[in-house]
Design a protein around this motif. Structure first.
Motif, PDB file in Angstrom:
ATOM      1  N   ILE A  83       6.707   8.554  -8.441  1.00 48.02           N
ATOM      2  CA  ILE A  83       7.541   7.970  -7.853  1.00 48.02           C
ATOM      3  C   ILE A  83       7.916   6.816  -9.441  1.00 48.02           C
ATOM      4  CG2 ILE A  83       9.347   6.434  -6.465  1.00 48.02           C
ATOM      5  CD1 ILE A  83       8.206   7.520  -4.428  1.00 48.02           C
ATOM      6  N   ASP A  84       8.696   6.889  -9.914  1.00 50.24           N
ATOM      7  CA  ASP A  84       9.177   5.685 -11.248  1.00 50.24           C
ATOM      8  C   ASP A  84       9.899   4.292 -10.378  1.00 50.24           C
ATOM      9  OD1 ASP A  84       9.743   4.029 -12.473  1.00 50.24           O
ATOM     10  OD2 ASP A  84      11.274   5.922 -13.989  1.00 50.24           O
ATOM     11  N   PRO A  85       9.164   3.299 -10.421  1.00 51.91           N
ATOM     12  CA  PRO A  85      10.136   2.116  -9.386  1.00 51.91           C
ATOM     13  C   PRO A  85      10.854   1.464 -10.353  1.00 51.91           C
ATOM     14  CG  PRO A  85       7.891   1.636 -11.123  1.00 51.91           C
ATOM     15  CD  PRO A  85       8.081   3.231 -11.246  1.00 51.91           C
ATOM     16  N   ARG A  86      11.264   1.893 -11.354  1.00 48.38           N
ATOM     17  CA  ARG A  86      12.709   0.965 -12.218  1.00 48.38           C
ATOM     18  C   ARG A  86      14.127   1.306 -11.655  1.00 48.38           C
ATOM     19  NH1 ARG A  86      10.908   3.518 -17.729  1.00 48.38           N
ATOM     20  NH2 ARG A  86      10.934   5.455 -17.479  1.00 48.38           N
ATOM     21  N   PRO A  87      14.078   2.929 -11.547  1.00 47.90           N
ATOM     22  CA  PRO A  87      15.241   3.578 -10.366  1.00 47.90           C
ATOM     23  C   PRO A  87      15.765   2.441  -9.443  1.00 47.90           C
ATOM     24  CG  PRO A  87      14.920   4.729 -12.126  1.00 47.90           C
ATOM     25  CD  PRO A  87      13.073   3.926 -11.513  1.00 47.90           C
ATOM     26  N   GLY A 126       0.618  -1.107   0.588  1.00 41.25           N
ATOM     27  CA  GLY A 126       0.273  -0.112   0.092  1.00 41.25           C
ATOM     28  C   GLY A 126       0.992   1.714  -0.389  1.00 41.25           C
ATOM     29  N   LEU A 127       1.929   1.392   1.207  1.00 38.13           N
ATOM     30  CA  LEU A 127       2.812   2.512   0.059  1.00 38.13           C
ATOM     31  C   LEU A 127       3.295   3.109  -0.993  1.00 38.13           C
ATOM     32  CD1 LEU A 127       5.238   1.797   3.955  1.00 38.13           C
ATOM     33  CD2 LEU A 127       3.684   3.585   3.434  1.00 38.13           C
ATOM     34  N   GLY A 128       3.465   1.673  -1.022  1.00 37.54           N
ATOM     35  CA  GLY A 128       4.049   1.581  -2.793  1.00 37.54           C
ATOM     36  C   GLY A 128       3.601   2.081  -3.444  1.00 37.54           C
ATOM     37  N   PHE A 129       1.954   2.214  -3.546  1.00 36.21           N
ATOM     38  CA  PHE A 129       0.829   2.680  -3.681  1.00 36.21           C
ATOM     39  C   PHE A 129       0.247   4.014  -4.363  1.00 36.21           C
ATOM     40  CE2 PHE A 129      -3.470   3.208  -5.355  1.00 36.21           C
ATOM     41  CZ  PHE A 129      -3.208   2.564  -6.737  1.00 36.21           C
ATOM     42  N   ILE A 130       0.793   4.503  -2.638  1.00 34.60           N
ATOM     43  CA  ILE A 130       0.347   6.045  -2.506  1.00 34.60           C
ATOM     44  C   ILE A 130       1.584   6.510  -2.838  1.00 34.60           C
ATOM     45  CG2 ILE A 130       0.518   7.123  -0.849  1.00 34.60           C
ATOM     46  CD1 ILE A 130      -1.094   4.977   0.770  1.00 34.60           C
ATOM     47  N   ALA A 188       3.606   6.208  -5.542  1.00 43.49           N
ATOM     48  CA  ALA A 188       3.653   5.841  -7.163  1.00 43.49           C
ATOM     49  C   ALA A 188       2.709   6.627  -7.876  1.00 43.49           C
ATOM     50  CB  ALA A 188       3.288   4.944  -7.797  1.00 43.49           C
ATOM     51  N   GLN A 189       1.365   7.124  -6.580  1.00 40.84           N
ATOM     52  CA  GLN A 189       0.562   7.585  -7.167  1.00 40.84           C
ATOM     53  C   GLN A 189       0.344   9.019  -6.689  1.00 40.84           C
ATOM     54  OE1 GLN A 189      -2.817   7.152  -8.932  1.00 40.84           O
ATOM     55  NE2 GLN A 189      -1.989   5.821  -9.834  1.00 40.84           N
ATOM     56  N   ILE A 221       7.755  -1.803  -4.093  1.00 39.41           N
ATOM     57  CA  ILE A 221       8.135  -1.740  -5.659  1.00 39.41           C
ATOM     58  C   ILE A 221       6.397  -2.336  -6.027  1.00 39.41           C
ATOM     59  CG2 ILE A 221       8.949  -4.436  -6.627  1.00 39.41           C
ATOM     60  CD1 ILE A 221      11.159  -1.698  -8.023  1.00 39.41           C
ATOM     61  N   ILE A 222       6.208  -4.140  -5.788  1.00 45.44           N
ATOM     62  CA  ILE A 222       4.612  -4.498  -6.538  1.00 45.44           C
ATOM     63  C   ILE A 222       4.116  -3.029  -6.091  1.00 45.44           C
ATOM     64  CG2 ILE A 222       2.754  -6.153  -5.608  1.00 45.44           C
ATOM     65  CD1 ILE A 222       4.855  -7.894  -4.620  1.00 45.44           C
ATOM     66  N   GLY A 223       3.378  -2.393  -5.193  1.00 47.01           N
ATOM     67  CA  GLY A 223       2.495  -1.517  -4.498  1.00 47.01           C
ATOM     68  C   GLY A 223       2.602  -0.294  -6.255  1.00 47.01           C
ATOM     69  N   MET A 224       3.857  -0.194  -6.407  1.00 42.46           N
ATOM     70  CA  MET A 224       3.950   0.918  -7.373  1.00 42.46           C
ATOM     71  C   MET A 224       3.979   0.495  -8.383  1.00 42.46           C
ATOM     72  SD  MET A 224       7.960   2.675  -6.451  1.00 42.46           S
ATOM     73  CE  MET A 224       8.071   3.144  -4.423  1.00 42.46           C
ATOM     74  N   THR A 225       3.850  -1.005  -9.393  1.00 44.41           N
ATOM     75  CA  THR A 225       3.706  -1.356 -10.255  1.00 44.41           C
ATOM     76  C   THR A 225       2.351  -1.460 -10.593  1.00 44.41           C
ATOM     77  OG1 THR A 225       6.010  -2.488 -10.440  1.00 44.41           O
ATOM     78  CG2 THR A 225       3.879  -3.013 -12.043  1.00 44.41           C
ATOM     79  N   LEU A 226       1.844  -1.806  -9.298  1.00 41.74           N
ATOM     80  CA  LEU A 226       0.392  -1.635  -9.613  1.00 41.74           C
ATOM     81  C   LEU A 226      -0.419  -0.200  -9.544  1.00 41.74           C
ATOM     82  CD1 LEU A 226      -0.568  -4.336  -6.682  1.00 41.74           C
ATOM     83  CD2 LEU A 226      -0.883  -4.800  -8.875  1.00 41.74           C
TER      84      LEU A 226
END
Length: 311
Positions: free
Chosen positions: A31-35, A20-24, A26-27, A202-207
């Protein structure tokens, strides 16, 4: 041994919270998850493994476990690659092959191992887990890269992976009975937690970038089948065979069974993002198996413990 579903809620809620933190992030923060994926592959993962080996004091018996697990999961991945190469596209097939040889043994499995196993059992679990980590960044990385790159390009990418060199450096230092300064070891203590946090975020960022078009029922169903049908059968078979030919410590048997029931590895998303092979599909499959874990793990482990005479 009785494993109540409530025992898994702590690790599960922690993992879902990190997603959830990753999702927030990125939204809201764009934040770009690739780096971050590159940072995990080339810096954080190698230092995490290096520290674990320097702390663990690997013996020959422990390293045999590491090698055996590495060979077993590599064979599984190669078999799945052969079986699926004509049924899925090159990228989906590569992702399936990679995921079939690994699982969330660290972020999810280790907290459960700490609940179920005594200290000696946790040590056995860690050295088996190391074999899976080595697979991820050697054979697994090669199979993934082959979905997008030539053989030569794939091998060149593996040669640049520092985790391989970190592994052999730690073995060399241990063989020489070398010890690192306490201040250096203390400074490395931040990396395991960082690896867990960023690996799940990074899962949340991708989602956050996933659209409905990324959902592939056949792909996700195959991932679930590999994780919750193939792996339990292989680990159960391994324990039963070992019990017939050698005295098998209950702690090692329990560790092996636990490897058979953890969800998909979040490194599936990390490697897919680093190589550009369907990270959105990978994230959806990882999330699906993680949500199923608290329902299936108590059921599977209870049955497997009875079949192996450990229950």
């Amino acid at each position: 041994m009785d494993l109540a579903p409530s025992a898994l809620m702590g690790p599960l809620l922690m993992l879902i919270g990190y997603v959830g933190l990753g999702f927030i992030a990125a939204q809201r923060l764009k934040i770009d998850p690739r780096p971050i994926a590159t940072l995990l592959v080339y810096l954080i993962a190698p230092l995490t493994i290096f520290r674990a080996l320097m702390n663990g004091g690997p013996t020959l018996e422990y390293l045999v476990l590491t090698l055996a697990m590495f060979l077993l999961v590599s064979a599984m991945a190669l078999a799945v690659r052969w079986a699926t190469q004509h049924r899925f596209g090159p990228q989906e097939g590569a992702l399936l092959a990679f995921s079939s040889g690994t699982g969330n043994t660290g972020y999810f499995g280790l907290p459960v191992a700490l609940i179920l196993l005594p200290p000696e059992g946790v040590t056995l679990y860690l050295f088996c887990m190391l074999g899976i980590n080595l697979y991820e960044f050697t054979v697994g990385f090669y199979l993934s890269a082959r979905g997008h790159f030539s053989v030569r390009q794939s091998l060149a990418k593996i040669a640049r992976l520092p985790l391989i060199y970190a592994f052999f450096l730690a073995l060399l230092l241990n063989a020489l009975n070398a010890t690192l300064p306490e201040s250096l070891m203390s400074s490395l203590a931040v990396f395991p937690a960082t690896y867990t946090l960023l690996g799940m975020m990074i899962i949340g960022m991708t989602l956050s970038q996933v659209t409905l078009a990324a959902w592939d029922t056949r792909f996700v169903a195959t991932c679930v089948g590999l994780r919750y049908l193939l792996w339990p059968l292989v680990m159960l078979g391994a324990v039963l065979v070992l019990q017939q030919f050698t005295p098998l410590a209950p702690e090692l048997a329990m560790a092996l069974l636990l490897f058979g029931v953890v969800p998909m590895a979040s490194n599936v998303v990390v490697v897919a993002m680093e190589l550009g092979i369907q990270p959105q599909k990978g994230a959806l499959a990882v999330l699906t198996t993680t949500l199923l874990a608290p329902l299936l793990i108590p059921l599977y482990l209870g049955l497997m413990l009875r079949l192996t005479g450990l229950g």
